[in-house]
Each structure stands twice: as C-alpha cells, then as structure tokens.
Design a protein around this motif. Structure first.
Motif, PDB file in Angstrom:
ATOM      1  N   ILE A 161       6.657  11.009   3.279  1.00 23.82           N
ATOM      2  CA  ILE A 161       5.521  11.703   2.671  1.00 23.82           C
ATOM      3  C   ILE A 161       5.079  12.871   3.550  1.00 23.82           C
ATOM      4  O   ILE A 161       4.840  13.980   3.062  1.00 23.82           O
ATOM      5  CB  ILE A 161       4.359  10.721   2.400  1.00 23.82           C
ATOM      6  CG1 ILE A 161       4.778   9.731   1.297  1.00 23.82           C
ATOM      7  CG2 ILE A 161       3.092  11.453   2.021  1.00 23.82           C
ATOM      8  CD1 ILE A 161       3.823   8.581   1.099  1.00 23.82           C
ATOM      9  N   THR A 162       4.995  12.637   4.851  1.00 23.56           N
ATOM     10  CA  THR A 162       4.613  13.706   5.781  1.00 23.56           C
ATOM     11  C   THR A 162       5.626  14.852   5.740  1.00 23.56           C
ATOM     12  O   THR A 162       5.245  16.030   5.697  1.00 23.56           O
ATOM     13  CB  THR A 162       4.502  13.158   7.212  1.00 23.56           C
ATOM     14  OG1 THR A 162       3.546  12.097   7.226  1.00 23.56           O
ATOM     15  CG2 THR A 162       4.090  14.236   8.188  1.00 23.56           C
TER      16      THR A 162
ATOM     17  N   PHE B 159       0.680   3.829   1.778  1.00 23.46           N
ATOM     18  CA  PHE B 159       0.889   4.382   3.114  1.00 23.46           C
ATOM     19  C   PHE B 159       1.541   3.376   4.056  1.00 23.46           C
ATOM     20  O   PHE B 159       1.185   3.292   5.218  1.00 23.46           O
ATOM     21  CB  PHE B 159      -0.434   4.882   3.691  1.00 23.46           C
ATOM     22  CG  PHE B 159      -0.969   6.050   2.927  1.00 23.46           C
ATOM     23  CD1 PHE B 159      -0.349   7.277   2.999  1.00 23.46           C
ATOM     24  CD2 PHE B 159      -2.078   5.907   2.114  1.00 23.46           C
ATOM     25  CE1 PHE B 159      -0.822   8.364   2.276  1.00 23.46           C
ATOM     26  CE2 PHE B 159      -2.565   6.985   1.393  1.00 23.46           C
ATOM     27  CZ  PHE B 159      -1.940   8.209   1.473  1.00 23.46           C
TER      28      PHE B 159
ATOM     29  N   GLN C 206       5.558   6.677   5.228  1.00 19.04           N
ATOM     30  CA  GLN C 206       4.765   7.689   5.938  1.00 19.04           C
ATOM     31  C   GLN C 206       5.572   8.903   6.365  1.00 19.04           C
ATOM     32  O   GLN C 206       5.155  10.033   6.158  1.00 19.04           O
ATOM     33  CB  GLN C 206       4.086   7.072   7.162  1.00 19.04           C
ATOM     34  CG  GLN C 206       2.857   6.292   6.838  1.00 19.04           C
ATOM     35  CD  GLN C 206       2.206   5.748   8.097  1.00 19.04           C
ATOM     36  OE1 GLN C 206       2.837   5.637   9.139  1.00 19.04           O
ATOM     37  NE2 GLN C 206       0.938   5.400   7.990  1.00 19.04           N
TER      38      GLN C 206
ATOM     39  N   ASP D  60       0.841  -1.189   0.000  1.00 19.03           N
ATOM     40  CA  ASP D  60       0.000   0.000   0.000  1.00 19.03           C
ATOM     41  C   ASP D  60       0.886   1.252   0.000  1.00 19.03           C
ATOM     42  O   ASP D  60       2.022   1.228   0.473  1.00 19.03           O
ATOM     43  CB  ASP D  60      -0.893  -0.023   1.244  1.00 19.03           C
ATOM     44  CG  ASP D  60      -1.940   1.056   1.236  1.00 19.03           C
ATOM     45  OD1 ASP D  60      -2.350   1.490   0.148  1.00 19.03           O
ATOM     46  OD2 ASP D  60      -2.357   1.466   2.347  1.00 19.03           O
TER      47      ASP D  60
END
Length: 72
Positions: A44-45, A36, A41, A34
């Motif tokens: 991306i954040t 995420f 994570q 997936d």
C-alpha cells in the motif's frame, strides 16, 4: 524527451505492479483481517508513493511545457 529525463510511464508501470501485488496479498490474507496488516502495508505504501511520484512528475512536465510555450 532527453535521455536523462524521468519517464512517467515507467513510474506508472511500477505503480501498476504494486497494485497487482496488493491484490495478490489481499487474496492471501485472512478474510477478517484488518486492512493495515503487515503483509499489506509495504504494498500500500509503495502504491501511494509511486502514484504521488507519477503525479508530481507529470504535473511538473506540464508546467514546464506551458512556461516554455509562454516564453518562446
């Protein structure tokens, strides 16, 4: 620009570095994973937070410059 101001290009460089980190992490994640997954994570954040910060800094700087020109 004064010495105590925030340099927008520095935050852009950090966003670019986090984008490179995302791409590197994508290469190491399983193909069916997936988007995420835990490995992605944080990258991306960081990317979105730094992009938002750059946008706010540049927009604020543009606003201040427009207001200064209007009143001077």
């Amino acid at each position: 620009m004064s010495s105590n101001s925030i340099n927008p290009s520095a935050s852009h460089d950090h966003a670019q570095a986090s984008g490179i980190g995302i791409l590197y992490s994508f290469a190491r994640v399983e193909p069916q994973a997936d988007i995420f997954v835990t490995e992605l994570q944080n990258w991306i954040t960081a990317f979105f937070a730094l992009t938002l910060a750059t946008n706010i800094i540049c927009t604020s700087a543009s606003f201040v410059r427009c207001v200064q020109r209007m009143y001077h």
